[in-house]
Design a protein around this motif. Structure first.
Motif, short mmCIF file in Angstrom:
data_model
loop_
_atom_site.label_atom_id
_atom_site.label_comp_id
_atom_site.label_asym_id
_atom_site.label_seq_id
_atom_site.Cartn_x
_atom_site.Cartn_y
_atom_site.Cartn_z
N LEU A 1 58.11 -5.46 15.04
CA LEU A 1 56.69 -5.80 15.11
C LEU A 1 56.15 -5.48 16.51
CD1 LEU A 1 54.36 -6.94 13.47
CD2 LEU A 1 54.91 -9.21 14.35
N SER A 2 56.91 -5.82 17.54
CA SER A 2 56.46 -5.51 18.89
C SER A 2 56.34 -4.00 19.09
CB SER A 2 57.42 -6.08 19.93
OG SER A 2 57.63 -7.44 19.70
N MET A 3 57.30 -3.26 18.52
CA MET A 3 57.27 -1.81 18.70
C MET A 3 56.14 -1.15 17.92
SD MET A 3 61.03 -0.35 19.28
CE MET A 3 61.78 -0.67 17.73
N LEU A 4 55.68 -1.85 16.88
CA LEU A 4 54.55 -1.34 16.09
C LEU A 4 53.24 -1.51 16.87
CD1 LEU A 4 54.60 -0.17 13.28
CD2 LEU A 4 54.08 -2.42 12.36
N VAL A 5 53.21 -2.55 17.69
CA VAL A 5 51.98 -2.96 18.37
C VAL A 5 51.81 -2.22 19.70
CG1 VAL A 5 51.07 -4.92 19.63
CG2 VAL A 5 51.81 -5.21 17.28
N ILE A 6 52.91 -2.02 20.42
CA ILE A 6 52.85 -1.45 21.78
C ILE A 6 52.12 -0.11 21.86
CG2 ILE A 6 54.30 -0.51 23.63
CD1 ILE A 6 56.25 -2.82 22.99
N LEU A 24 45.24 -6.66 15.44
CA LEU A 24 45.05 -6.42 14.01
C LEU A 24 46.37 -5.98 13.37
CD1 LEU A 24 43.03 -6.09 11.61
CD2 LEU A 24 42.98 -3.66 12.21
N THR A 25 47.06 -5.07 14.05
CA THR A 25 48.34 -4.59 13.52
C THR A 25 49.33 -5.74 13.37
OG1 THR A 25 47.94 -2.50 14.64
CG2 THR A 25 50.19 -2.94 13.94
N ALA A 26 49.38 -6.61 14.38
CA ALA A 26 50.30 -7.74 14.30
C ALA A 26 49.93 -8.64 13.14
CB ALA A 26 50.29 -8.52 15.61
N LEU A 27 48.63 -8.85 12.94
CA LEU A 27 48.19 -9.70 11.83
C LEU A 27 48.59 -9.11 10.49
CD1 LEU A 27 44.63 -11.07 12.70
CD2 LEU A 27 46.76 -12.33 12.35
N VAL A 28 48.39 -7.79 10.36
CA VAL A 28 48.66 -7.15 9.08
C VAL A 28 50.15 -7.14 8.76
CG1 VAL A 28 48.59 -4.94 7.87
CG2 VAL A 28 46.59 -5.73 9.14
N PHE A 29 50.97 -6.84 9.77
CA PHE A 29 52.40 -6.68 9.49
C PHE A 29 53.22 -7.93 9.81
CE2 PHE A 29 50.81 -2.40 9.88
CZ PHE A 29 51.41 -1.78 8.81
N GLY A 30 52.60 -8.90 10.49
CA GLY A 30 53.34 -10.08 10.92
C GLY A 30 53.97 -10.84 9.76
N ARG A 31 53.29 -10.85 8.63
CA ARG A 31 53.83 -11.61 7.52
C ARG A 31 55.10 -10.97 6.98
NH1 ARG A 31 49.11 -12.15 3.99
NH2 ARG A 31 48.09 -12.07 6.02
N ARG A 32 55.15 -9.63 7.04
CA ARG A 32 56.33 -8.96 6.50
C ARG A 32 57.48 -8.94 7.51
NH1 ARG A 32 55.17 -3.42 4.24
NH2 ARG A 32 57.37 -3.67 3.82
N LEU A 33 57.14 -8.99 8.79
CA LEU A 33 58.19 -8.98 9.81
C LEU A 33 58.26 -10.34 10.49
CD1 LEU A 33 57.37 -5.47 11.32
CD2 LEU A 33 59.39 -6.06 10.01
N LYS A 34 58.74 -11.31 9.75
CA LYS A 34 58.82 -12.68 10.28
C LYS A 34 60.15 -12.85 11.01
CE LYS A 34 56.46 -16.52 8.24
NZ LYS A 34 55.28 -15.96 7.61
#
Ligand SMILES: Nc1nc2c(ncn2[C@@H]2O[C@H](COP(=O)(O)OP(=O)(O)OP(=O)(O)O)[C@@H](O)[C@H]2O)c(=O)[nH]1
Lengths: 595, 78
Positions: free
Chosen positions: A354-359, A401-411
């Motif tokens: 998730l962090s790597m998706l956001v950076i 926004l990216t963290a919000l969208v993917f955060g649920r899947r990458l818990k």
């Protein structure tokens, strides 16, 4: 060739010691876990050639984070003659168990009790001689930063190295002793050999934290500090940038323009108007970038980043990230690549992904160059900083926004526990080294990506032979027409689209390519840009550049670090889609509103 | 009856002895190595209404979320 590995907890001064020992410049930062790549350098010690390897900071050898696995697999897979264990002298009660873990592996380490200057100040007295006898290995007090005790420490290492023969450690984990025994042993050693006041008082740090970590003012102060840094980079950087541009222009006038009559027209156009002007325009941004990293280095080295993590954690927790994620985003403002590698301290794969998706949405210094260029060309002096500020907001918004969208899947269930180092005065030498590091980095990129990109763009915009340079009929304009159905709705003209193709490789190429394509620079180029886009189109273009993809290096790092094509593919698809959607929304929305 | 207390219950300025960590092995190793070891004294330095706590154990200052602090059991009767 002998080999010396440097091991220790995060932030104990391993890199500082490494630099002093090898004279080379690895990056130094007051932030746990910054040494992410394995740095090594060769030195001669007592007639032996020695390879010194600076390993990432780890808390213990059992660990499961990528960093800890890196250290373990390095020790298991490489023959090592001795290990330098760097400990923080003010925290021996806390750090000695790690030294004991290593001592029991069957290698005689040299224990480097670093930051002895701080220990002295705090009234901590350590009997290193007695420790050395008890552990049956050298225990050397030193200050890697100020140099006290360094020569003795180096001599001790030299002696160990010439006596030692290389050992390979197999199945390192099986050799680890029961923790409880080690801790008991360490406690006994500390109580016998270390005299410390019952409570270490770091008055300065406590006082500063009282203000900077204030429950109400802490966060506003943090944003104020960030704002001031950017303001300083902007105000100090612009005149420097003009200066470099001026010098490059003088050189052009004196040395290159006389060549015009001597070289065939096409060749002159290629070499001077394409290559020299293109790369030169990119180079004129180097001072801004150096300044930027200069300030970043000061902030990093001061210990403030861990405070930033503290202040932002509750916000980040809502997004499924943690305070460290925020710090990585900040580091990404310099360059996304090291920020991505910094996520290695995370143990949970979900949190890391998730962090790597956001950076990659962090507005890195390369993108900053493009924005500085476009905003100065198309906006008034009072509008330009606002537009820039808006881009930074957009960068944060895209990350969140990216963290919000993917955060649920990458818990993840990763604990958020971080050491808060004391504030330290940034070491000038390190900060300067960092600036030099950036110049070197730029020169490397310039000599590969940027030159290649500029050359290709020049070819695409000047061929096939006979077409008007930069006009209809060139290969570039064919590409542009082909991409038109996609880019027209977001307000990007066909001529600009070829630039986006190259910006995919590295954002620095964008400006160089503009120069090479048009054969114009300076205010003439600004004039040309104004014919290509109005301010709404310009912002749409900048939003697209911000989001559509980081550079090729970032993409490659994402792939390397995640070891998953699927992840890198997802990330790319998401950012391309997001870029288009955001630019489309902005451009069409603004047009509907009549701008 | 004994009420199990944990680190997240402490208020600013209070201290207690750590009696154990309730977490999966891998997480426990990490927390222990960072200084949260049985028998050591922990003091709460900061406890803002929102956000992580700051804990001092000996010479080490840690910041940690309340939910992670809840994994650390303590005893306050000294
Ligand atoms: N006072 C003092 N500060 C030191 C000494 N050695 C290092 N430092 C400071 O401690 C901080 C951390 O040093 P680094 O060399 O980055 O530590 P590291 O162990 O490589 O850290 P990681 O890369 O995070 O694992 C920097 O701010 C240094 O300036 C020392 O002997 N005395």
């Amino acid at each position: 060739m002998k080999r010396l590995a440097i091991v220790g907890m995060p932030n104990t001064g391993k890199s500082t010691f490494f630099n002093r020992l090898t004279g080379s410049s690895s990056r130094v930062a007051n932030w746990p876990g910054v040494t992410v790549d394995l740095l090594s350098a060769n030195v001669v010690l007592g007639g032996n050639a020695v390879e010194v390897v600076d390993l990432p900071g780890i808390y213990d050898l059992h660990g499961f984070s990528d960093d800890e696995q890196v250290v373990r697999s390095f020790l298991e897979n490489n023959a090592i003659d001795t290990i330098g264990v760097v400990l923080n002298a003010t925290q021996l009660d806390h750090q000695l168990p790690l030294a004991l873990q290593i001592r029991k592996l069957g290698i005689r380490p040299v224990i480097l009790v670093n930051m002895i200057d701080e220990a002295d100040q705090l009234g901590v007295r350590i009997d290193t001689g007695a420790l050395s006898t008890a552990l049956d290995c050298p225990v050397m007090p030193l200050s890697a930063r100020h140099g006290t005790g360094f020569n003795d420490a180096r001599d001790a290492i030299t002696r160990e190295l010439s006596a030692a023969s290389a050992v390979s450690l197999n199945d390192l984990r099986d050799c680890l002793h029961a923790d409880d025994e080690l801790v008991a042993e360490a406690e006994a050693l500390v109580s016998q050999n270390v005299k410390a006041p019952s409570r270490l008082v770091r008055k300065m740090t406590e006082r500063i934290d009282h203000v900077l970590l204030h429950p109400v003012f802490g966060l506003p102060l943090f944003f104020l500090a960030m704002f001031l840094v950017f303001q300083a980079v902007y105000t100090l950087g612009t005149p420097l940038q003009d200066g470099v541009a001026y010098l490059l222009d003088v050189f052009r006038g004196l040395a290159l323009e006389p060549l015009e009559s001597m070289l065939p027209g096409n060749l002159y156009g290629f070499l001077v108007e394409g290559l020299y002007d293109g790369v030169g325009t990119v180079a004129s941004f180097v001072p801004v970038i150096i300044l930027f990293f200069f300030f970043m280095a000061i902030v990093e080295d001061s210990g403030y980043l861990a405070r930033a993590a503290f202040l932002t954690d509750s916000l980040m927790a809502k997004l499924g990230l943690d305070g460290r994620g925020f710090v990585m985003i900040l580091m990404g403002f310099g360059c996304n690549v090291p920020a991505l590698m910094g996520t290695r301290v995370m143990r949970s794969r979900a949190l890391r992904l998730l962090s790597m998706l956001v950076i990659p949405f962090s507005l890195c210094s390369a993108r900053l160059q493009v924005y500085l260029f476009i905003t100065t060309a198309l906006f008034t002096a009072s509008q330009a900083p606002l537009v820039l500020f808006f881009m930074y907001l957009a960068s944060f918004a895209a990350a969140f926004l990216t963290a919000l969208v993917f955060g649920r899947r990458l818990k993840s269930d990763e604990p958020f526990v971080l050491e808060l180092p004391p504030y330290r005065q940034p070491a000038l030498k390190q900060v300067l080294l960092r600036g030099w590091h950036e110049i070197a980095h730029f020169l490397r990129r310039a000599s590969t990506f940027i030159i290649t990109g500029v050359v290709l763009v020049w070819l695409l915009t000047h061929f096939p032979a006979g077409s008007t340079p930069g006009g209809a009929g060139t290969w570039a304009s064919m590409l542009g027409l082909w991409m038109k159905p996609v880019l027209d709705p977001i307000g990007i003209s066909p001529d600009m689209s070829v630039i986006l193709l190259f910006g995919f490789v590295a954002k620095e190429i964008v400006i160089g390519a503009l120069v090479a394509m048009t054969g114009l620079d300076g205010s003439a180029l600004a004039g040309y840009l104004a014919t290509q886009m109005d301010s709404i189109q310009a912002i749409s273009f900048m939003l697209f550049i911000l989001l559509y993809t980081p550079c090729l290096s970032t993409l490659a790092t994402q792939l390397n670090e995640s070891r998953s094509w699927k992840f890198a593919g997802y990330s790319l698809a998401w950012s391309l889609g997001l870029a288009w959607a955001v630019s489309f929304g902005f451009y069409q929305g603004a047009r509907i509103l009549g701008y | 009856m004994k009420i199990l207390e944990n680190l997240s219950h402490l208020r600013k300025g209070e201290t207690a002895l750590i009696t154990g960590i309730h977490a999966p092995d891998s997480m426990r190793y990490r927390l222990q190595a960072m200084g949260l070891r049985t028998g050591r004294e922990a003091e709460v330095i900061r406890r803002p209404r929102l956000g992580p706590m700051q804990i001092r154990i000996g010479s080490v200052n840690l910041i940690m979320r309340r939910c992670d602090a809840a994994r650390v059991t303590i005893s306050t009767q000294q």
